[in-house]
Motif scaffolding. Structure first.
Motif: not given
Length: 422
Positions: A325-340
């Motif tokens: 969960v920590i691993f996915s949350s870490t990279f999800l912060a980057f992908s969602t910011t870039i996508g937005r």
């Protein structure tokens, strides 16, 4: 930064305040929903209005009326006054959208993702620090009223800053010249020339439009909205809706799901969300190098970030340990910011800067629809499993990726997604 800093001080305390006024959970929920509905319908109209009357006047009006709303919130001693205070904020709290439209007017298409990334980073910092300061203020007597007045004062300070900004053509040119000498965000000679011409034209149009009757302005707004509705932007807005709902489903039952699946306390979930928000700020600052790596191809960057988001949500839904969960949350912060940031840039590139306020307003309305739909879908899917909401989010993200792939030729045939010459 100041906008979201002020708002995030007040918002976490609002439910406690309305309940202290004697409102039931149902009444509090209805007032919260009405605010969301007002935002849904007003964002497109206010964004389009900013295209017609100019950014300065629309931004000042929205800031001052939002300040009025938070001032009324600070003197609300009854549930009725509390509900009334949410009306001007619900209708006119579109300051961030108009600010993004203003940034879009001032920078070239190549620099727009970088500038938008920095803008989002500053907003995120405000949203991180605001609740901390609001939490300290709750220790004071009459804390909610004082916090609301501080928020209203911050909005008045923002109005003063907007009024002091150099809006004239000459000052705009001087500021760009200074930036070019410093070597940061410098534009080409053609871009500067185009911006001078557009500033003069927009200034003349804004002064003429302000003299028109409100009915003519309303008719112009409706005509522009109809033009957006009949355009070929449906796929971009559909992708924005699907990805918004997918991410909202991921966060919808985050604390509860971690407690049920791994026995983790809500406090840890709060720390994890704060950690993700801090990484989102970092991602916003890194958008410049990332877009250069992709040679400013916004479509390809959006496709890859959406695919990564889908994969990480799937990893979270199927996680067997808290470390996953920590691993996915870490990279999800980057992908969602870039996508937005990429989806906003794509909207503005396809639609053109002349209607940037309208486009951003429609985009906000689409996101508001997602905020209305996501809790319902989350509640239904949780009936089956704690992993139901993120699993449904994976399905919606896959549909968004499919839509982008189906319409790939439309963007690739136009180079780096550039449609409209300024």
């Amino acid at each position: 930064f100041q906008d979201l800093f002020g708002v995030s001080m007040v918002v976490p305390l609002m439910n406690l305040h309305i309940k202290s006024l004697g409102a039931s959970h149902t009444v509090a929920g209805i007032i919260g929903s009405l605010y969301g509905i007002m935002q849904l319908f007003s964002s497109t109209f206010v964004g389009c209005w900013s295209d017609i009357v100019g950014r300065r006047y629309s931004l000042l009006a929205c800031i001052l009326l939002s300040a009025l709303g938070y001032f009324l919130l600070g003197i609300s001693t009854t549930v009725l006054l509390f509900a009334i205070s949410r009306v001007p904020v619900g209708i006119f709290k579109h300051t961030l959208s108009i600010s993004k439209a203003l940034l879009s007017d001032l920078v070239s298409e190549r620099d727009r993702p970088l500038v938008m990334g920095r803008f989002n980073a500053a907003s995120s910092v405000g949203f991180i620090l605001g609740p901390v300061v609001g939490g300290y203020l709750t220790e004071l007597e009459d804390s909610f009223y004082q916090t609301s007045f501080i928020c209203a004062s911050i909005f008045l300070l923002n109005a003063g800053l907007v009024w002091m900004l150099p809006w004239s053509e000459e000052n705009t040119g001087n500021r760009e010249h200074q930036q070019g000498n410093k070597g940061t965000d410098s534009f080409s000679a053609k871009a500067n020339c185009d911006l001078h011409l557009k500033s003069a034209t927009n200034g003349a149009m804004a002064s003429d439009t302000l003299l028109q009757s409100p009915w003519i302005q309303v008719a112009t707004v409706l005509k522009r909205i109809k033009g957006i509705a009949c355009s070929d932007l449906w796929d971009i807005f559909l992708v924005r809706l699907l990805m918004s709902v997918a991410i909202l489903l991921y966060y919808s039952n985050f604390s509860l799901a971690l407690e049920e699946r791994f026995g983790v306390k809500p406090l840890f979930a709060g720390y994890l969300l704060s950690y993700s928000s801090a990484l989102g700020v970092l991602a916003g600052c890194l958008l410049g190098p990332i877009t250069r790596l992709y040679q400013h191809n916004t479509y390809r960057l959006l496709l890859h970030s959406s695919t990564l988001t889908c994969t990480l949500i799937l990893l979270y839904a199927s996680a067997l340990s808290i470390w996953m969960v920590i691993f996915s949350s870490t990279f999800l912060a980057f992908s969602t910011t870039i996508g937005r940031t990429c989806i906003i840039d794509l909207e503005l590139t396809i639609g053109g800067n002349e209607a940037s306020g309208t486009l951003l307003g429609v985009g906000q309305s689409v996101t508001s629809v997602g905020r209305i739909v996501a809790p319902l879908l989350s509640g239904i899917s949780q009936e089956f499993s704690p992993c139901g909401p993120p699993s449904l989010g994976v399905g919606l993200a896959l549909v968004a990726i499919l839509v982008m792939n189906v319409n790939k030729q439309k963007y690739c045939s136009r180079g780096n997604v550039k449609l409209k010459n300024q």
